[in-house]
Design a protein around this motif. Structure first.
Motif, PDB file in Angstrom:
ATOM      1  N   UNK A 109      24.011  15.923  42.731  1.00 33.89           N
ATOM      2  CA  UNK A 109      25.058  14.901  42.749  1.00 33.89           C
ATOM      3  C   UNK A 109      26.304  15.681  42.356  1.00 33.89           C
ATOM      4  N   UNK A 110      27.380  15.408  42.560  1.00 30.33           N
ATOM      5  CA  UNK A 110      28.785  15.913  42.435  1.00 30.33           C
ATOM      6  C   UNK A 110      29.557  15.136  41.296  1.00 30.33           C
ATOM      7  N   UNK A 111      29.076  13.975  40.878  1.00 30.60           N
ATOM      8  CA  UNK A 111      29.724  13.018  39.856  1.00 30.60           C
ATOM      9  C   UNK A 111      28.958  12.695  38.857  1.00 30.60           C
ATOM     10  N   UNK A 112      29.102  12.122  37.795  1.00 36.15           N
ATOM     11  CA  UNK A 112      28.278  11.571  36.690  1.00 36.15           C
ATOM     12  C   UNK A 112      29.106  10.952  35.762  1.00 36.15           C
ATOM     13  N   UNK A 113      28.633  10.217  34.826  1.00 39.27           N
ATOM     14  CA  UNK A 113      28.997   9.359  33.857  1.00 39.27           C
ATOM     15  C   UNK A 113      29.290  10.334  32.591  1.00 39.27           C
ATOM     16  N   UNK A 114      30.333   9.957  31.786  1.00 39.22           N
ATOM     17  CA  UNK A 114      30.470  10.553  30.574  1.00 39.22           C
ATOM     18  C   UNK A 114      29.226  10.587  29.669  1.00 39.22           C
ATOM     19  N   UNK A 115      28.727  11.377  28.885  1.00 40.21           N
ATOM     20  CA  UNK A 115      27.303  11.407  28.435  1.00 40.21           C
ATOM     21  C   UNK A 115      26.244  11.967  29.219  1.00 40.21           C
ATOM     22  N   UNK A 116      26.348  11.821  30.545  1.00 36.52           N
ATOM     23  CA  UNK A 116      25.173  12.474  31.257  1.00 36.52           C
ATOM     24  C   UNK A 116      24.814  14.004  30.971  1.00 36.52           C
ATOM     25  N   UNK A 117      23.541  14.104  31.003  1.00 36.13           N
ATOM     26  CA  UNK A 117      22.867  15.465  31.199  1.00 36.13           C
ATOM     27  C   UNK A 117      23.027  16.329  32.270  1.00 36.13           C
ATOM     28  N   UNK A 118      23.759  17.242  32.713  1.00 33.10           N
ATOM     29  CA  UNK A 118      23.758  17.916  33.911  1.00 33.10           C
ATOM     30  C   UNK A 118      23.556  19.303  34.256  1.00 33.10           C
ATOM     31  N   UNK A 119      23.539  19.655  35.346  1.00 30.78           N
ATOM     32  CA  UNK A 119      23.665  20.979  35.578  1.00 30.78           C
ATOM     33  C   UNK A 119      24.927  21.465  36.343  1.00 30.78           C
ATOM     34  N   UNK A 120      25.803  22.261  35.752  1.00 30.44           N
ATOM     35  CA  UNK A 120      27.152  22.475  36.201  1.00 30.44           C
ATOM     36  C   UNK A 120      27.355  24.060  36.570  1.00 30.44           C
ATOM     37  N   UNK A 121      28.414  24.267  37.380  1.00 29.87           N
ATOM     38  CA  UNK A 121      28.947  25.629  37.676  1.00 29.87           C
ATOM     39  C   UNK A 121      30.445  25.872  37.209  1.00 29.87           C
ATOM     40  N   UNK A 122      30.581  26.571  36.184  1.00 29.59           N
ATOM     41  CA  UNK A 122      31.639  26.785  35.685  1.00 29.59           C
ATOM     42  C   UNK A 122      32.260  28.027  35.865  1.00 29.59           C
ATOM     43  N   UNK A 123      33.234  28.369  36.388  1.00 26.80           N
ATOM     44  CA  UNK A 123      33.771  29.877  36.801  1.00 26.80           C
ATOM     45  C   UNK A 123      32.656  30.745  37.138  1.00 26.80           C
ATOM     46  N   UNK A 124      31.795  30.111  38.257  1.00 24.35           N
ATOM     47  CA  UNK A 124      30.784  30.929  38.524  1.00 24.35           C
ATOM     48  C   UNK A 124      29.569  31.087  37.786  1.00 24.35           C
ATOM     49  N   UNK A 125      29.483  30.423  36.872  1.00 27.70           N
ATOM     50  CA  UNK A 125      28.125  30.676  35.945  1.00 27.70           C
ATOM     51  C   UNK A 125      27.438  29.152  35.557  1.00 27.70           C
ATOM     52  N   UNK A 126      26.359  28.898  35.792  1.00 22.10           N
ATOM     53  CA  UNK A 126      25.549  27.829  35.513  1.00 22.10           C
ATOM     54  C   UNK A 126      25.077  27.365  34.378  1.00 22.10           C
ATOM     55  N   UNK A 127      25.285  26.116  33.957  1.00 26.26           N
ATOM     56  CA  UNK A 127      25.235  25.560  32.707  1.00 26.26           C
ATOM     57  C   UNK A 127      24.408  24.333  32.673  1.00 26.26           C
ATOM     58  N   UNK A 128      23.147  24.070  31.732  1.00 25.93           N
ATOM     59  CA  UNK A 128      22.408  23.009  31.427  1.00 25.93           C
ATOM     60  C   UNK A 128      23.437  22.313  30.166  1.00 25.93           C
TER      61      UNK A 128
END
Length: 118
Positions: free
Chosen positions: A35-54
């Motif tokens: 997914x590319x969108x989520x609600x606040x409070x959701x647990x996500x996998x994201x990429x920030x400045x080229x680094x991936x985070x859970x």
């Protein structure tokens, strides 16, 4: 099968650290829905400045968005001014054959509530 179909398929990952404990213990399996969108409070996998985070996604309006670890001692990741992309939302956790599902339902307070199934 085309790449478009595989993009929408759920996929598992193993948690490799303790930053999201106690909800997601180290070595548990999480299932991600792309997914590319989520609600606040959701647990996500994201990429920030080229680094991936859970992390847990928190949006407080007016562009103030951040990623937070559940375990104290891990820094928040401020998303303002960062290249940021949501890659997927956690929909399930598997731990020692116990499965917990996370619903896309968002109650009035804006925080998704987990639901358990055994």
């Amino acid at each position: 099968m085309s790449n478009e179909c595989s993009y929408n398929e759920l996929y598992p990952l193993q948690v490799l650290d303790d930053s999201m404990e106690p909800e997601f213990p180290e070595k548990c399996i999480i299932v991600i829905e792309p997914a590319e969108v989520c609600a606040t409070g959701a647990y996500i996998i994201a990429e920030v400045d080229g680094e991936r985070w859970f992390r847990q996604y928190i949006s407080e309006g007016e562009g103030k968005k951040r990623l937070v670890a559940l375990k104290p001692g891990y820094p928040e990741i401020d998303l303002q001014g960062s290249e940021f992309k949501i890659l997927g939302v956690i929909v399930q956790r598997n731990l020692r054959r116990k499965i917990k599902h996370y619903s896309p339902y968002v109650p009035d307070n804006g925080t998704p509530q987990p639901s358990s199934l055994n």
